[in-house]
Design an enzyme around this catalytic site. Structure first.
Site, PDB file in Angstrom:
ATOM      1  N   GLN A  27       0.693  -1.187  -0.072  1.00 42.12           N
ATOM      2  CA  GLN A  27      -0.058   0.087   0.103  1.00 42.12           C
ATOM      3  C   GLN A  27       0.779   1.396  -0.060  1.00 42.12           C
ATOM      4  O   GLN A  27       0.345   2.548  -0.401  1.00 42.12           O
ATOM      5  CB  GLN A  27      -0.819  -0.020   1.195  1.00 42.12           C
ATOM      6  CG  GLN A  27      -1.868  -1.012   1.311  1.00 42.12           C
ATOM      7  CD  GLN A  27      -2.547  -1.305   2.767  1.00 42.12           C
ATOM      8  OE1 GLN A  27      -1.856  -1.274   3.774  1.00 42.12           O
ATOM      9  NE2 GLN A  27      -3.701  -1.058   2.852  1.00 42.12           N
ATOM     10  N   ASP A  49       9.900  -0.318  12.915  1.00 48.71           N
ATOM     11  CA  ASP A  49       9.902  -1.842  12.930  1.00 48.71           C
ATOM     12  C   ASP A  49       9.556  -2.655  11.732  1.00 48.71           C
ATOM     13  O   ASP A  49       8.791  -1.870  10.924  1.00 48.71           O
ATOM     14  CB  ASP A  49       8.796  -2.113  13.997  1.00 48.71           C
ATOM     15  CG  ASP A  49       8.566  -3.610  14.317  1.00 48.71           C
ATOM     16  OD1 ASP A  49       9.706  -4.130  14.737  1.00 48.71           O
ATOM     17  OD2 ASP A  49       7.724  -4.207  13.898  1.00 48.71           O
ATOM     18  N   TYR A  54       8.003  -9.522   5.955  1.00 43.92           N
ATOM     19  CA  TYR A  54       7.066  -8.453   5.261  1.00 43.92           C
ATOM     20  C   TYR A  54       7.298  -8.408   3.903  1.00 43.92           C
ATOM     21  O   TYR A  54       8.467  -7.984   3.481  1.00 43.92           O
ATOM     22  CB  TYR A  54       7.015  -7.105   6.085  1.00 43.92           C
ATOM     23  CG  TYR A  54       6.661  -7.237   7.618  1.00 43.92           C
ATOM     24  CD1 TYR A  54       6.235  -8.542   8.092  1.00 43.92           C
ATOM     25  CD2 TYR A  54       6.913  -6.204   8.279  1.00 43.92           C
ATOM     26  CE1 TYR A  54       5.709  -8.642   9.411  1.00 43.92           C
ATOM     27  CE2 TYR A  54       6.666  -6.517   9.923  1.00 43.92           C
ATOM     28  CZ  TYR A  54       6.297  -7.357  10.323  1.00 43.92           C
ATOM     29  OH  TYR A  54       5.776  -7.321  11.783  1.00 43.92           O
ATOM     30  N   SER A 214      -0.335  -4.150  16.617  1.00 45.34           N
ATOM     31  CA  SER A 214      -1.665  -3.922  16.277  1.00 45.34           C
ATOM     32  C   SER A 214      -2.373  -3.174  17.392  1.00 45.34           C
ATOM     33  O   SER A 214      -3.361  -3.738  17.689  1.00 45.34           O
ATOM     34  CB  SER A 214      -2.143  -5.148  15.875  1.00 45.34           C
ATOM     35  OG  SER A 214      -1.856  -5.855  14.534  1.00 45.34           O
ATOM     36  N   ALA A 217      -5.962  -3.128  16.571  1.00 48.82           N
ATOM     37  CA  ALA A 217      -6.556  -4.549  16.081  1.00 48.82           C
ATOM     38  C   ALA A 217      -6.676  -4.432  14.412  1.00 48.82           C
ATOM     39  O   ALA A 217      -8.024  -4.927  14.025  1.00 48.82           O
ATOM     40  CB  ALA A 217      -8.035  -4.825  16.802  1.00 48.82           C
ATOM     41  N   ARG A 234      -7.301  -2.379   4.762  1.00 45.71           N
ATOM     42  CA  ARG A 234      -6.755  -3.724   4.920  1.00 45.71           C
ATOM     43  C   ARG A 234      -7.589  -4.879   4.882  1.00 45.71           C
ATOM     44  O   ARG A 234      -7.410  -5.656   4.173  1.00 45.71           O
ATOM     45  CB  ARG A 234      -6.166  -3.642   6.432  1.00 45.71           C
ATOM     46  CG  ARG A 234      -5.446  -5.002   6.603  1.00 45.71           C
ATOM     47  CD  ARG A 234      -4.706  -5.092   7.987  1.00 45.71           C
ATOM     48  NE  ARG A 234      -3.426  -3.853   8.175  1.00 45.71           N
ATOM     49  CZ  ARG A 234      -2.573  -4.122   8.972  1.00 45.71           C
ATOM     50  NH1 ARG A 234      -2.887  -4.550  10.078  1.00 45.71           N
ATOM     51  NH2 ARG A 234      -1.725  -3.040   9.122  1.00 45.71           N
ATOM     52  N   GLY A 290       0.868   1.457  13.098  1.00 46.69           N
ATOM     53  CA  GLY A 290       0.574   1.156  11.585  1.00 46.69           C
ATOM     54  C   GLY A 290      -0.268   2.068  11.020  1.00 46.69           C
ATOM     55  O   GLY A 290      -1.037   2.668  11.591  1.00 46.69           O
TER      56      GLY A 290
END
Ligand SMILES: NC(=O)c1ccc[n+]([C@@H]2O[C@H](COP(=O)([O-])OP(=O)(O)OC[C@H]3O[C@@H](n4cnc5c(N)ncnc54)[C@H](OP(=O)(O)O)[C@@H]3O)[C@@H](O)[C@H]2O)c1
Length: 327
Positions: A27, A49, A54, A214, A217, A234, A290
């Site tokens: 993205q 991080d 990934y 997260s 969440a 997402r 994130g």
């Protein structure tokens, strides 16, 4: 921005940090990553991080290119990566590159990450998951050796049990090896058991620090999934189809609706409320954020102003709504 010691180590990490899971390469391209890293750094974020797996290594490539463009002093930022799955969770070609923490894999994995990120050393390296098929002593020795070689500075674990973390710490203590200093667990309003219960003794007894993941969440705690899966989110990504059911959980989405009233009363967004709630836990060294867009990052960094507003009465209200639905 405030800075907290990473567990018992002398390293000071910013209370909010920024990660690249799902976003980088998929993205977020190098230009947009550079823009978001710069915005985070300007706000005081000093920790970024990443993980080998990934985007199958491409996330490290993007971050490395962005660092190069930004020309920051290497003393001023902290970067991580994690090892376990190899470059691909699906790859099954060589037994030494899949789901392992054996010495052969780890000693090669660090070199690959250094190459992709164009760095001389990585600050934090993690064992991304536990490996029940490799003796913990073999893993501890390999991680410690990577640090002795100067290729990384500190090591830790991600999603290990308290018993395995303690076993690793004790092996290192016994053999005068570099000890694990941090764990990277999932921690948010609906996922609490490990951080609040299972690890409770480790904080004081082994000096464990936490870099939590997260915080929203995967976006559920922003309220964006209350009316289904929005386009471009997402949950709409084909590669993330496995997470859709969790994101659309009716009870949790209803609870997020109730949190909205608390956020409004505090004059903040739902994302800020959820992040501030994590940040107020003194066991958390840093909350890894994130973001797929700069506007999200800016929203989330606004949580810093909300943390002091979370009085015991407000936390009790938040807990009454979320605790019954938390793992
Ligand atoms: N150790 C591990 O096993 C592990 C596992 C997972 C993550 N992590 C680390 O933790 C970091 C953070 O995890 P995460 O990305 O899952 O964090 P998260 O905060 O739970 O989810 C971030 C996603 O939520 C959406 N979002 C974020 N802020 C928003 C806002 N203000 N408004 C609306 N939507 C928003 C964005 O997705 P969309 O825009 O695409 O909807 C964003 O990419 C990762 O980057 C990674 O470094 C580690």
């Amino acid at each position: 921005m405030q800075y907290r010691r990473l567990g018992r180590s002398g390293l000071q990490v910013s209370e909010l940090s920024l990660g690249s899971w799902v976003t980088y390469h998929n993205q977020v391209d190098t230009r947009s990553a550079t823009e978001m890293l710069a915005a985070a750094f300007d706000a005081g974020v000093n920790f970024f991080d990443n993980a080998e797996v990934y985007a199958q290594g491409e996330s490290e490539v993007v971050m490395g290119q962005a660092f190069k463009a930004l020309k920051w002093n290497r003393l001023d930022y902290i970067v991580s990566t994690k090892f376990f799955w190899g470059l691909s969770r699906e790859s099954n070609t060589t037994v030494n590159r899949k789901d392992t923490l054996n010495r052969k894999y780890l000693m090669q994995a660090i070199d690959g990450s250094l190459r992709r990120m164009q760095l001389d050393f990585i600050d934090l390296i993690y064992c991304h998951r536990p490996d029940p098929h490799t003796p913990i002593e073999e893993t501890v020795r390999a991680m410690s050796d990577i640090i002795t070689q100067g290729k990384a500075l500190y090591w830790g674990t991600s999603e290990w049990s308290a018993a395995d973390i303690r076993a690793a710490w004790e092996i290192a203590e016994r053999h005068h090896l570099h000890k694990p200093v941090m764990e990277q667990p999932q921690y948010h309003l609906f996922h609490r058991q490990r951080v609040e219960q299972e690890y409770a003794r480790l904080y004081d007894e082994t000096g464990l620090g936490l870099t939590t993941w997260s915080p929203l969440a995967s976006g559920l705690l922003t309220g964006k999934y209350r009316d289904g899966i929005p386009a471009g989110s997402r949950g709409a990504l084909e590669s993330m189809s496995w997470i859709r059911e969790q994101l659309q959980d009716p009870a949790r989405n209803a609870a997020v609706g109730q949190l909205d009233a608390i956020a409004k009363a505090l004059g903040c967004t739902l994302a800020q409320l959820a992040i501030a709630w994590i940040n107020r836990n003194p066991r958390v060294s840093t909350v890894i954020l994130g973001a797929s867009k700069l506007s999200q990052l800016q929203d989330n960094l606004g949580a810093l102003a909300v943390t002091p507003k979370l009085t015991p009465e407000i936390v009790a209200k938040i807990d009454a709504i979320t605790l019954p639905l938390a793992k």
